[in-house]
Design a protein around this motif. Structure first.
Motif, PDB file in Angstrom:
ATOM      1  N   LEU A  52       0.668  -1.504   0.171  1.00 24.06           N
ATOM      2  CA  LEU A  52       0.672   0.262   0.048  1.00 24.06           C
ATOM      3  C   LEU A  52       0.707   1.548   0.191  1.00 24.06           C
ATOM      4  N   HIS A  53       0.472   2.023  -0.989  1.00 23.91           N
ATOM      5  CA  HIS A  53       1.106   3.180  -1.352  1.00 23.91           C
ATOM      6  C   HIS A  53       0.458   4.527  -1.655  1.00 23.91           C
ATOM      7  N   ASN A  54       1.401   5.738  -1.395  1.00 24.01           N
ATOM      8  CA  ASN A  54       0.571   6.789  -1.913  1.00 24.01           C
ATOM      9  C   ASN A  54      -0.723   6.909  -0.990  1.00 24.01           C
ATOM     10  N   LEU A  55      -0.092   6.805   0.369  1.00 22.59           N
ATOM     11  CA  LEU A  55      -1.666   6.627   1.455  1.00 22.59           C
ATOM     12  C   LEU A  55      -2.070   8.308   1.679  1.00 22.59           C
ATOM     13  N   ASP A  56      -2.973   9.191   1.395  1.00 18.85           N
ATOM     14  CA  ASP A  56      -3.173  10.634   1.287  1.00 18.85           C
ATOM     15  C   ASP A  56      -4.216  10.437   2.493  1.00 18.85           C
ATOM     16  N   ILE A  57      -3.971  11.209   4.005  1.00 19.75           N
ATOM     17  CA  ILE A  57      -4.513  10.865   4.969  1.00 19.75           C
ATOM     18  C   ILE A  57      -4.976  12.527   5.344  1.00 19.75           C
ATOM     19  N   LYS A  58      -5.267  12.842   4.213  1.00 22.63           N
ATOM     20  CA  LYS A  58      -6.142  14.378   4.202  1.00 22.63           C
ATOM     21  C   LYS A  58      -7.724  13.853   2.821  1.00 22.63           C
ATOM     22  N   ALA A  59      -6.917  13.098   1.976  1.00 21.55           N
ATOM     23  CA  ALA A  59      -8.475  13.161   1.092  1.00 21.55           C
ATOM     24  C   ALA A  59      -8.819  11.366   1.609  1.00 21.55           C
ATOM     25  N   PHE A  60      -8.015  10.674   2.157  1.00 20.36           N
ATOM     26  CA  PHE A  60      -7.867   8.817   2.792  1.00 20.36           C
ATOM     27  C   PHE A  60      -8.542   8.285   1.099  1.00 20.36           C
ATOM     28  N   THR A  61      -7.147   8.526   0.996  1.00 20.27           N
ATOM     29  CA  THR A  61      -7.437   8.130  -0.359  1.00 20.27           C
ATOM     30  C   THR A  61      -5.670   7.120  -0.373  1.00 20.27           C
ATOM     31  N   TYR A  62      -6.068   5.787  -0.652  1.00 15.06           N
ATOM     32  CA  TYR A  62      -3.974   5.014  -0.732  1.00 15.06           C
ATOM     33  C   TYR A  62      -4.435   4.290  -2.463  1.00 15.06           C
ATOM     34  N   ASP A  63      -3.845   4.217  -2.943  1.00 19.04           N
ATOM     35  CA  ASP A  63      -2.904   3.750  -3.861  1.00 19.04           C
ATOM     36  C   ASP A  63      -2.338   2.125  -3.223  1.00 19.04           C
ATOM     37  N   GLY A  99      -7.960   3.140  -3.503  1.00 20.34           N
ATOM     38  CA  GLY A  99      -9.392   2.673  -2.981  1.00 20.34           C
ATOM     39  C   GLY A  99      -9.737   4.063  -1.661  1.00 20.34           C
ATOM     40  N   ALA A 100     -10.584   3.451  -1.277  1.00 22.59           N
ATOM     41  CA  ALA A 100     -10.986   4.542   0.423  1.00 22.59           C
ATOM     42  C   ALA A 100     -10.949   4.628   1.215  1.00 22.59           C
ATOM     43  N   ILE A 101     -10.225   5.000   2.428  1.00 14.41           N
ATOM     44  CA  ILE A 101     -10.179   4.517   3.941  1.00 14.41           C
ATOM     45  C   ILE A 101     -11.915   5.628   4.308  1.00 14.41           C
ATOM     46  N   ASN A 102     -12.358   4.901   4.109  1.00 19.10           N
ATOM     47  CA  ASN A 102     -13.317   5.243   4.568  1.00 19.10           C
ATOM     48  C   ASN A 102     -14.112   5.221   6.574  1.00 19.10           C
ATOM     49  N   HIS A 103     -15.632   5.608   6.414  1.00 12.99           N
ATOM     50  CA  HIS A 103     -15.660   6.200   7.784  1.00 12.99           C
ATOM     51  C   HIS A 103     -16.408   5.274   8.283  1.00 12.99           C
ATOM     52  N   LYS A 104     -17.085   3.882   8.300  1.00 15.10           N
ATOM     53  CA  LYS A 104     -17.958   2.906   8.027  1.00 15.10           C
ATOM     54  C   LYS A 104     -17.210   1.939   9.048  1.00 15.10           C
ATOM     55  N   MET A 105     -16.067   1.995  10.020  1.00 20.70           N
ATOM     56  CA  MET A 105     -15.906   0.557  10.604  1.00 20.70           C
ATOM     57  C   MET A 105     -15.490  -0.609  10.093  1.00 20.70           C
ATOM     58  N   ALA A 106     -15.118  -0.975   8.767  1.00 22.66           N
ATOM     59  CA  ALA A 106     -15.094  -1.862   7.930  1.00 22.66           C
ATOM     60  C   ALA A 106     -14.244  -2.081   6.547  1.00 22.66           C
ATOM     61  N   GLY A 107     -13.474  -2.583   6.735  1.00 21.57           N
ATOM     62  CA  GLY A 107     -12.541  -2.646   5.895  1.00 21.57           C
ATOM     63  C   GLY A 107     -11.343  -1.644   5.608  1.00 21.57           C
ATOM     64  N   PHE A 108     -10.785  -0.959   5.233  1.00 21.21           N
ATOM     65  CA  PHE A 108      -9.488  -0.331   5.822  1.00 21.21           C
ATOM     66  C   PHE A 108     -10.502   1.459   5.983  1.00 21.21           C
ATOM     67  N   TYR A 109      -9.893   1.567   7.368  1.00 13.53           N
ATOM     68  CA  TYR A 109     -10.953   2.978   7.442  1.00 13.53           C
ATOM     69  C   TYR A 109      -9.979   4.233   8.428  1.00 13.53           C
ATOM     70  N   ARG A 110     -10.996   4.905   9.100  1.00  9.52           N
ATOM     71  CA  ARG A 110     -10.942   5.568  10.053  1.00  9.52           C
ATOM     72  C   ARG A 110     -11.581   6.134  11.149  1.00  9.52           C
TER      73      ARG A 110
END
Length: 874
Positions: A24-35, A110-121
């Motif tokens: 996992l890379h290009n982790l954007d902790i403001k836009a909440f995306t990653y590659d 993908g997106a770092i979601n806010h749903k407590m499932a998958g990869f989330y914040r």
């Protein structure tokens, strides 16, 4: 996707994954995306020009397959997403061979979601009091596919290499220890981890953020690894609250390694506190994640009941490291293999380390009664429930899989003997290590160890819905026992009562202080036991059996008279069974009331907890339509609690045991709730000192919930505002949960509305929105307002909670299952009939059956209960 003969919707079997290399890379902790880039090593099984794998809310970019022995990259020419099935079908320019090995390489984002499932914040306040985020995963049951393209089924086990690029200031965690950290410049680093042994996708995990940790080491030496490091990770500023969990974790890892006769398999144990979490915890192999209140505890400020919770949840998740992770159920229909066993052995470990807590008494009071309550409804399901699609699994993460599952495990282990049982478990784990297994595999291992056919007598307990009630009729010197299916609605039809369960009777006679006498199990619908001393006997001695007993009223009264000679578990069981008989109509509510009224002077916390729960249920069920009954039950409760609360007092003594501390909290809360004026006056005095800031020591941490509830129930806007202020400013780990639960005790329409509106603001996390609503639904003054609010604001409720259907299902069941009105039930059914109920349809069945049972009870017994209360309560 499945063959006609298959009972499961599964991925095609053209290829089988054996290893993942995930970056996992290009982790954007403001836009909440990653590659991401994933390379999946495959075994080729069938010649095919496409591969279907799981993908949810991901964008798959370039992809190719390289077949072993060939230098050619066979490129992906087309990707067809099936959003309903959560799959992506990858088509290739040429056919792949039907044997050999290959590597599938895919780029994705993908997106770092806010749903407590998958990869989330998860949102939290950092040490500076500023809003901040931490990042983690939750993949069980089917959300690994939401983080990376994969073959997301439990029996498609593989090994894993994982790496992620994060800010230099972050700590990165995964299942295994760090192999290498590479500085990339620009404030970034790439963290690579050691290879994870063969496991299911749902157990892969990673996390990153501004973390601290506390560390200790196991006492046991592990071959080739020495003493294992055990750590509790938290966001900065909370780490000292992880020490109690740490102390338990290091001991429990060693304990389980011993009793399973099989060493913990990984080189480290990490526990991570996560600020937003849909469940209580998740057993990811080597990186266990927890809701904060299930892993953090502050000796100075936390309510001691959280100590019990933390110790148990730590044990439960560590049990999974063997039972679930090392050996995994073959398919989701056997989820109970993971959860039922981990629940039972978790309590078994805590009983070993904290015998003074009487955890088996707690198990009977809390876990068993909760399981009975759900399993007495038509809308229940078997422990081992057919699951066609993995997408339907979330609704069986419930009290049947966990608590009925553990209840039947407890019954079986008691029957076989715990040593024999654990010996069989050890053989099962060794035989199926790093693989998948079925319920029959477990029965086979236990049967071999015990020299008996376990499957034969346990099959109905696992495969059939419901449980039995054993009805007793007696004449001097003998009793006749008849088993039938128990439904709380009391209306079992002949076609619903065809099961004959194997029921271990555990009959004790002559003296309640002697060991129980094992009588042959009840294996027919009816039997008679002769030559019995009917002066003294009790069935289900120790409450190990997962069944109810319906005694004649005279026998119940006699047992009540000699209850102090019975164990706490047996006393709890008598109350719970008598209450269940009253609800269903098998017994009488007046008989139950007479029995409860005779419990004056009871001094056990666990017995009082069951007594209070049953009196509370009576008040709740009858309050809506029968205010006279409600007031009479309040007086009865007051008569029982007054001498006890006055005896125990407000002050906690040095060295006082855990259960006495819990009893004080319960008695004060109960007394205040039924109008005991001295308790109310003292609670309000302490509340004002505490909330004004004049004396923060005025309320002992164990009494915050009781005092806050009393203040909210007795007060108005001022008390409401004070608790709200506490909620918004508290820094204690349990403080917010306590405030939210207290707010549900409001009694004016205006304040009820305020609580509901506040619940659906961003000030209350999704994980916590059920907490105030449970409290409001238990409050007969607020119940109707809750339902009206849900109807009026359904779009908002659904939008906020449906991102994680576990959360929505839990919210609805807890909001609506307390009514006793057929009119409300009809309204609920009418409202939901044209909605898409997928993900909470089973919850609606539970609501329907619960309300039906309550309504039956009121209609059948209101008049006689009213008469009894007039006659017996001053």
């Amino acid at each position: 996707m499945a063959s006609a003969a298959s009972s499961r919707d599964v991925l095609p079997s053209d290829v089988k994954p054996v290893h993942y290399d995930l970056d996992l890379h290009n982790l954007d902790i403001k836009a909440f995306t990653y590659d991401g880039l994933v390379k999946i090593s495959l075994e080729l099984k069938t010649a095919t020009s496409s591969i279907t794998l799981n993908s949810k809310e991901l964008k798959i970019g370039e992809g190719a397959v390289k077949v072993e022995g060939s230098n050619e990259d066979i490129k992906v020419t087309d990707i067809a997403y099936d959003t309903k099935a959560e799959t992506a079908k990858l088509s290739f320019a040429k056919e792949l061979p039907g044997s050999g090995k290959a590597v599938l390489e895919l780029k994705f984002s993908g997106a770092i979601n806010h749903k407590m499932a998958g990869f989330y914040r998860s949102a939290y306040k950092n040490e500076k009091g500023e809003d901040d985020w931490m990042f983690s995963t939750q993949f069980e049951s089917c959300d690994a596919r939401q983080a990376f393209p994969c073959f997301d089924e439990p029996n498609l086990k593989a090994t894993y290499d994982f790496a992620m690029t994060v800010p230099e200031s972050f700590t990165a965690l995964s299942n295994q220890p760090v192999k290498e950290t590479q500085s990339l410049g620009n404030g970034l680093k790439k963290v690579s981890f050691l290879t994870v042994p063969k496991m299911s996708t749902y157990l892969l995990a990673w996390a990153c953020g501004e973390f601290d940790y506390v560390e200790d080491f196991t006492d046991r030496e592990y071959e080739g690894r020495g003493k294992l490091p055990v750590r509790v990770y938290t966001t900065k500023g909370l780490v000292e609250q992880g020490r109690f969990a740490l102390m338990n974790a290091k001991k429990i890892v060693d304990y389980f390694s011993g009793i399973f006769d099989l060493d913990y398999p990984l080189p480290k144990v990490d526990l991570l506190a996560v600020h937003e979490f849909s469940h209580g915890a998740m057993e990811n192999w080597g990186l266990i994640t927890y809701r904060t209140t299930a892993v953090l505890f502050d000796e100075k400020t936390s309510d001691s009941r959280y100590k019990n919770r933390v110790a148990y949840v730590v044990a439960h998740e560590l049990a999974h490291q063997w039972f679930g992770n090392l050996v995994t159920m073959d398919w989701w229909s056997e989820l109970w293999l993971n959860e039922g066993f981990a629940t039972w052995v978790g309590w078994y470990a805590i009983d070993h380390f904290y015998p003074e807590w009487n955890v088996w008494g707690q198990f009977v009071t809390e876990s068993l009664q909760t399981a009975f309550q759900l399993d007495s409804l038509r809308g229940s399901h078997p422990i081992e429930v057919p699951v066609r699609s993995a997408l339907d699994i979330d609704q069986i993460f419930d009290h049947i899989s966990y608590l009925k599952g553990s209840g039947t495990i407890g019954m079986l282990s008691n029957h076989l003997g715990v040593e024999t049982f654990l010996g069989g478990v050890s053989n099962y784990l060794k035989k199926h290590a790093y693989g998948n297994a079925t319920t029959e595999d477990l029965w086979s291992a236990l049967g071999e160890k015990a020299g008996t056919n376990v499957s034969e007598f346990m099959s109905n307990w696992i495969k059939v819905i419901g449980f039995p009630v054993v009805t007793v009729t007696e004449v001097p010197g003998q009793i006749t026992l008849r088993q039938s299916r128990f439904l709380s609605t009391g209306d079992v039809k002949p076609e619903e009562d065809t099961t004959t369960w194997w029921i271990p009777l555990m009959l004790t006679e002559q003296s309640y202080t002697e060991s129980a006498v094992k009588v042959n199990a009840l294996t027919s619908k009816e039997t008679t036991i002769k030559d019995l001393n009917t002066d003294f006997y009790k069935l289900n001695y120790g409450q190990y059996g997962f069944y109810r007993v319906n005694y004649p009223a005279e026998r119940l009264a006699k047992l009540g008279e000699v209850r102090q000679q019975l164990s706490v578990s047996d006393r709890v069981g008598l109350i719970a069974d008598a209450a269940a008989m009253a609800l269903s109509g098998y017994g009488t509510t007046t008989g139950l009331l007479s029995f409860l009224a005779g419990l004056k002077g009871e001094d056990s916390y666990l017995v009082w907890a069951e007594l209070q729960a049953q009196l509370g249920k009576l008040k709740s069920v009858f309050a809506e339509s029968e205010p006279e009954i409600y007031e009479g039950l309040k007086k009865l409760t007051s008569e029982l609690v007054t001498p006890c609360v006055e005896k125990i007092g407000w002050e906690f003594k040095e060295g006082e045991d855990f259960l006495t501390a819990r009893l004080r909290s319960l008695l004060i809360s109960t007394a205040g709730g039924v109008g005991h004026q001295p308790t109310i006056d003292e609670a309000l005095r302490r509340f004002k000192l505490y909330t004004s800031g004049e004396d923060k020591a005025a309320i002992h941490p164990n009494l915050r919930l009781a005092v806050f509830r009393i203040a909210i129930a007795q007060g108005g806007q001022e008390e409401f505002d004070a608790v709200m202020k506490e909620y918004l400013s508290t820094t204690t780990v349990d403080g917010r949960e306590i405030c939210l639960s207290s707010l549900g005790r409001v009694h004016t329409p205006e304040l009820i509305q305020k609580v509901l509106e506040f619940t659906f603001t961003d000030k209350v996390k999704i994980q916590d929105k059920h907490t105030p609503v449970i409290s409001l639904s238990n409050n007969h003054r607020a119940r109707r307002a809750v339902w009206e609010f849900i109807k009026k604001n359904w779009d908002t409720v659904y939008a906020q909670l449906s991102g994680n259907m576990v959360v929505l299902d839990r919210f609805l069941k807890n909001s609506l299952n307390k009514f006793s009105s057929r009119e409300v039930m009809a309204d609920i059914e009418e409202f939901f009939k044209d909605k898409d109920n997928h993900g909470y349809d089973k919850g609606l069945l539970v609501i329907r059956d619960s309300i039906t049972g309550n309504a039956n009870w009121v209609e059948r017994d209101a008049a006689v209960v009213k008469e009894w209360l007039k006659e017996h309560v001053a």
